[in-house]
Design a protein around this motif. Structure first.
Motif, PDB file in Angstrom:
ATOM      1  N   GLY A   1    -105.429  44.339  -5.780  1.00 36.89           N
ATOM      2  CA  GLY A   1    -106.584  43.559  -5.331  1.00 36.89           C
ATOM      3  C   GLY A   1    -106.178  42.463  -4.369  1.00 36.89           C
ATOM      4  N   ALA A   2    -105.097  41.760  -4.684  1.00 36.33           N
ATOM      5  CA  ALA A   2    -104.591  40.713  -3.792  1.00 36.33           C
ATOM      6  C   ALA A   2    -104.165  41.305  -2.458  1.00 36.33           C
ATOM      7  CB  ALA A   2    -103.424  39.986  -4.452  1.00 36.33           C
TER       8      ALA A   2
ATOM      9  N   ALA B   1    -113.051  38.641  -4.172  1.00 39.72           N
ATOM     10  CA  ALA B   1    -112.437  39.380  -5.282  1.00 39.72           C
ATOM     11  C   ALA B   1    -113.500  39.857  -6.262  1.00 39.72           C
ATOM     12  CB  ALA B   1    -111.408  38.498  -5.986  1.00 39.72           C
TER      13      ALA B   1
ATOM     14  N   ALA C   1    -103.620  35.908  -4.154  1.00 38.78           N
ATOM     15  CA  ALA C   1    -103.869  35.810  -2.714  1.00 38.78           C
ATOM     16  C   ALA C   1    -103.923  34.360  -2.254  1.00 38.78           C
ATOM     17  CB  ALA C   1    -105.166  36.539  -2.364  1.00 38.78           C
TER      18      ALA C   1
ATOM     19  N   LEU D   1    -111.607  47.439  -8.906  1.00 35.16           N
ATOM     20  CA  LEU D   1    -110.443  47.063  -9.704  1.00 35.16           C
ATOM     21  C   LEU D   1    -110.491  47.731 -11.076  1.00 35.16           C
ATOM     22  CD1 LEU D   1    -110.136  43.243  -8.872  1.00 35.16           C
ATOM     23  CD2 LEU D   1    -108.823  45.143  -7.907  1.00 35.16           C
TER      24      LEU D   1
ATOM     25  N   TYR E   1    -111.878  33.753  -1.293  1.00 29.22           N
ATOM     26  CA  TYR E   1    -111.004  34.714  -1.947  1.00 29.22           C
ATOM     27  C   TYR E   1    -111.565  35.103  -3.305  1.00 29.22           C
ATOM     28  CZ  TYR E   1    -106.928  35.000   1.136  1.00 29.22           C
ATOM     29  OH  TYR E   1    -106.077  35.286   2.168  1.00 29.22           O
TER      30      TYR E   1
ATOM     31  N   THR F   1    -102.933  46.369 -10.916  1.00 36.71           N
ATOM     32  CA  THR F   1    -104.282  46.352 -10.346  1.00 36.71           C
ATOM     33  C   THR F   1    -104.571  45.018  -9.661  1.00 36.71           C
ATOM     34  OG1 THR F   1    -105.058  47.885 -12.050  1.00 36.71           O
ATOM     35  CG2 THR F   1    -106.732  46.624 -10.859  1.00 36.71           C
ATOM     36  N   MET F   2    -104.218  43.916 -10.298  1.00 39.13           N
ATOM     37  CA  MET F   2    -104.469  42.604  -9.703  1.00 39.13           C
ATOM     38  C   MET F   2    -103.692  42.443  -8.403  1.00 39.13           C
ATOM     39  SD  MET F   2    -104.860  39.907 -12.901  1.00 39.13           S
ATOM     40  CE  MET F   2    -103.138  40.033 -13.415  1.00 39.13           C
ATOM     41  N   LEU F   3    -102.474  42.963  -8.345  1.00 41.28           N
ATOM     42  CA  LEU F   3    -101.700  42.851  -7.114  1.00 41.28           C
ATOM     43  C   LEU F   3    -102.284  43.744  -6.024  1.00 41.28           C
ATOM     44  CD1 LEU F   3     -99.434  41.546  -5.622  1.00 41.28           C
ATOM     45  CD2 LEU F   3     -97.840  43.229  -6.578  1.00 41.28           C
TER      46      LEU F   3
ATOM     47  N   SER G   1    -106.459  38.476  -8.984  1.00 41.77           N
ATOM     48  CA  SER G   1    -106.233  38.875  -7.592  1.00 41.77           C
ATOM     49  C   SER G   1    -106.442  37.704  -6.648  1.00 41.77           C
ATOM     50  CB  SER G   1    -107.172  40.026  -7.215  1.00 41.77           C
ATOM     51  OG  SER G   1    -106.862  41.202  -7.923  1.00 41.77           O
TER      52      SER G   1
ATOM     53  N   MET H   1    -109.639  40.299 -13.916  1.00 38.86           N
ATOM     54  CA  MET H   1    -108.857  40.847 -12.799  1.00 38.86           C
ATOM     55  C   MET H   1    -109.231  40.259 -11.436  1.00 38.86           C
ATOM     56  SD  MET H   1    -108.007  44.801 -13.855  1.00 38.86           S
ATOM     57  CE  MET H   1    -109.707  45.369 -13.894  1.00 38.86           C
TER      58      MET H   1
END
Length: 418
Positions: A136-137, A30, A408, A37, A26, A132-134, A404, A400
């Motif tokens: 990415g997740a 990422a 995840a 991102l 992960y 943005t991080m969400l 993410s 970031m």
């Protein structure tokens, strides 16, 4: 070692190794999204919107979710929900909610970045990074959806800053269809070393009540004050009296802040106005204590105004309760995060600061884990480390992919273990 215990040992080691490979994947995956991102974040950052209505941000996020294979829905004005049903889910499987806020602040940006906002609003609290991080997740989890043992509900929320977003989405049924069993959110923190996770246990952020006091008098000419009722005089006495609440009515061991941030009245130097408006905030780690302080504000304001022949009305503008993290869930999530980063960068603590966050409303409905992610200190870069809500604040974008991956990883591992 007997054969039985040897087999158990081998199974444990192999299972742990598989888990470590998965969680490390992960983070590695990422990292491959880093440029994507940054492009997403910079777009959101350069076009900030504030409050309950975020039409451009909402459309952009929903388009990204569709691009990643989701079917996002709008459940209230500018609120977004997308559900990922895991390939290993069953009727008994659980659902974890991952939440990000998307709204900006009414601040003119002065940060020295090439993608700075030009429209009078600013993502000075990092909500652009949260969204943005969400996203990415969401992309990471979609790739691994067949490995998930339950459901992930992705929630993108408006108006965190006004403390109405979470309550509105809860009222709209964000915890239903499917029913949510646990929640998690990440918030960046300027001034904390990049990549450090701060994991508060129990009540770790203060509740906040924003209030307004309207003081009414009778306007008149400044040369004949006896013909009117001076609301500025009344408001000044109210202001001074409110200071006594914390000084003389609250135990020194109870963390409380009562701040007046707005005092507005009058248009000309020789006219006594009809009305003065005072606005302020109550911060406390105890919901009942905040309610008692608000009651005392009402009593002091109305009785002081009456004493000076005027009147006062106190109204609540918005509020969020103290944030109540589930201690066991925080420990569990911290453990999962330690699998993908240096364990020394995952810090558990109790009793946080006086900042407030409307994700707190979720924490009284379901077990929640709200964690802070360090976004840079001045020791790393002179541009980093400015206070949150500052017009010059700059966040380290390089965190970031880690954020993410953490979202995840926690979602997948929590579903697998619960």
């Amino acid at each position: 070692m007997t054969e039985m215990w040897y087999n158990i040992y081998i199974d444990f080691k192999c299972g742990r190794a598989a888990m470590e490979v998965l969680t490390m994947n992960y983070l590695e995956e990422a990292k491959q999204l880093d440029s994507e991102l940054k492009e997403i974040r910079r777009h959101i950052h350069s076009c900030p919107e504030a409050g309950k209505s975020l039409p451009e941000t909402k459309a952009f996020v929903m388009d990204k979710l569709r691009e990643y294979g989701y079917e996002p829905e709008e459940i209230c004005e500018s609120g977004i929900v997308a559900v990922l049903c895991g390939g290993k889910a069953s009727a008994e499987s659980k659902t974890i909610l991952l939440r990000a806020d998307m709204d900006a602040l009414a601040i003119k940006e002065e940060a020295p970045v090439e993608f700075a906002s030009q429209n009078g609003f600013m993502h000075a609290c990092g909500h652009d990074i949260h969204a943005t991080m969400l996203l990415g997740a969401a992309k990471l989890l979609k790739v691994h959806e067949n490995e998930l043992h339950g459901n992930v509900k992705l929630v993108f929320q408006p108006d965190e800053e006004g403390f109405t977003g979470a309550k509105t989405m809860l009222a709209a049924g964000v915890l239903e269809n499917p029913k949510v069993d646990a929640g998690m959110a990440l918030h960046v923190n300027s001034g904390t070393p990049s990549g450090m996770f701060l994991c508060g246990q129990g009540v770790c952020m203060a509740g906040c009540t924003l209030f307004r006091i309207k003081v009414k008098g009778t306007g008149c000419h400044g040369a004949m004050p006896e013909t009117g009722v001076d609301p500025i005089n009344i408001a000044a006495h109210i202001y001074l009296s409110l200071q006594e609440i914390v000084a003389r009515e609250i135990a020194p061991t109870s963390p409380v802040a009562l701040t007046i941030g707005k005092f507005d009245g009058g248009k000309a130097p020789n006219i006594i106005p009809e009305e003065v408006v005072i606005e302020g905030t109550i911060r406390s780690m105890d919901r009942d204590l905040s309610a008692n302080i608000y009651k005392r504000i009402e009593e002091i304001s109305t009785q002081t105004a009456a004493l000076f022949r005027g009147s006062a009305e106190v109204t609540e503008m918005a509020s969020a309760p103290p944030l109540l993290n589930d201690k066991e869930l925080v420990k569990e999530m911290a453990g999962y995060i330690k699998e993908i980063t240096d364990p020394s960068k995952v810090y558990l603590f109790e009793q946080g600061g006086m900042g407030s966050e409307d994700f707190a409303s979720y924490t009284y409905e379901i077990p929640c884990s709200y964690l802070l992610l360090g976004a840079g200190s001045t020791q790393e870069n002179p541009l980093f480390g400015k206070p949150m809500h500052n017009d010059h604040v700059v966040f380290n974008e390089d965190i970031m992919p880690l954020g993410s991956a953490a979202l995840a990883t926690c979602a997948e591992d929590w579903l697998a273990n619960n």
